[in-house]
Design a protein around this motif. Structure first.
Motif, PDB file in Angstrom:
ATOM      1  N   ARG A 262       0.843  -1.196   0.000  1.00  0.00           N
ATOM      2  CA  ARG A 262       0.000   0.000   0.000  1.00  0.00           C
ATOM      3  C   ARG A 262       0.877   1.246   0.000  1.00  0.00           C
ATOM      4  O   ARG A 262       1.781   1.380   0.823  1.00  0.00           O
ATOM      5  N   CYS A 263       0.588   2.166  -0.914  1.00  0.00           N
ATOM      6  CA  CYS A 263       1.321   3.428  -0.994  1.00  0.00           C
ATOM      7  C   CYS A 263       1.079   4.230   0.282  1.00  0.00           C
ATOM      8  O   CYS A 263      -0.069   4.408   0.711  1.00  0.00           O
ATOM      9  N   GLU A 264       2.147   4.726   0.883  1.00  0.00           N
ATOM     10  CA  GLU A 264       2.004   5.461   2.143  1.00  0.00           C
ATOM     11  C   GLU A 264       1.460   6.870   1.954  1.00  0.00           C
ATOM     12  O   GLU A 264       1.094   7.524   2.921  1.00  0.00           O
TER      13      GLU A 264
ATOM     14  N   GLY B 294      -2.480   5.545  -0.381  1.00  0.00           N
ATOM     15  CA  GLY B 294      -3.160   4.350   0.088  1.00  0.00           C
ATOM     16  C   GLY B 294      -3.511   3.348  -0.980  1.00  0.00           C
ATOM     17  O   GLY B 294      -4.156   2.339  -0.703  1.00  0.00           O
TER      18      GLY B 294
ATOM     19  N   SER C 252       4.138  -1.593  -6.886  1.00  0.00           N
ATOM     20  CA  SER C 252       4.651  -0.569  -5.976  1.00  0.00           C
ATOM     21  C   SER C 252       6.148  -0.787  -5.775  1.00  0.00           C
ATOM     22  O   SER C 252       6.686  -1.825  -6.128  1.00  0.00           O
TER      23      SER C 252
ATOM     24  N   GLU D 273       9.804   0.324  -3.220  1.00  0.00           N
ATOM     25  CA  GLU D 273      10.327   0.808  -1.952  1.00  0.00           C
ATOM     26  C   GLU D 273      11.459   1.792  -2.190  1.00  0.00           C
ATOM     27  O   GLU D 273      12.245   1.630  -3.122  1.00  0.00           O
TER      28      GLU D 273
ATOM     29  N   HIS E 118      10.282   3.352   2.672  1.00  0.00           N
ATOM     30  CA  HIS E 118       9.030   3.975   2.244  1.00  0.00           C
ATOM     31  C   HIS E 118       8.476   3.183   1.066  1.00  0.00           C
ATOM     32  O   HIS E 118       9.232   2.713   0.221  1.00  0.00           O
TER      33      HIS E 118
ATOM     34  N   PHE F 273       5.773   3.321  -2.208  1.00  0.00           N
ATOM     35  CA  PHE F 273       4.993   4.207  -3.073  1.00  0.00           C
ATOM     36  C   PHE F 273       4.456   3.438  -4.268  1.00  0.00           C
ATOM     37  O   PHE F 273       5.025   2.438  -4.677  1.00  0.00           O
TER      38      PHE F 273
ATOM     39  N   CYS G 262       3.937  10.287  -5.933  1.00  0.00           N
ATOM     40  CA  CYS G 262       3.744  10.117  -4.486  1.00  0.00           C
ATOM     41  C   CYS G 262       5.083  10.139  -3.757  1.00  0.00           C
ATOM     42  O   CYS G 262       5.197  10.711  -2.669  1.00  0.00           O
TER      43      CYS G 262
ATOM     44  N   ARG H 153       6.174  12.966  -0.848  1.00  0.00           N
ATOM     45  CA  ARG H 153       6.581  12.629   0.517  1.00  0.00           C
ATOM     46  C   ARG H 153       8.031  12.980   0.808  1.00  0.00           C
ATOM     47  O   ARG H 153       8.367  13.389   1.900  1.00  0.00           O
TER      48      ARG H 153
END
Length: 89
Positions: free
Chosen positions: A15-17, A20, A26, A28, A36, A38, A43, A47
């Motif tokens: 899940r994208c931080e 969502g 996705s 890291e 993190h 995304f 996104c 961030r």
């Protein structure tokens, strides 16, 4: 042949931080000891990109760090009274 539990774990999405979104592709970003997750570069930029102390734009290029503060370039650093800052091309 895959066992059902192995197939289920292969389909697990992160899940994208920021937004969502559950997305199978996705990614890291590992930075400063943190991880993190995304779903897209926008996104990640939202961030993680520092914000220019002068014009408040998110810095997605090189930027300039002066005395612990970030600027999008030498022009903004100089506008804030920083001296000796040179943009490199």
């Amino acid at each position: 042949m895959f066992r059902r539990s192995a197939v289920r774990s292969m389909r697990r999405m992160a899940r994208c931080e920021v937004c969502g979104n559950d997305y199978g592709m996705s990614f890291e970003v590992h930075a400063q000891g943190a991880v993190h997750v995304f779903d897209c570069f926008s996104c990640a930029i939202h961030r993680m990109a520092p914000i220019c102390e002068h014009c408040r734009v998110q810095i997605i290029g090189q930027g300039v760090e002066v005395e612990g503060q970030w600027y999008c370039g030498g022009h903004c650093a100089r506008a804030e009274g920083k001296v000796g800052i040179v943009d490199h091309v």
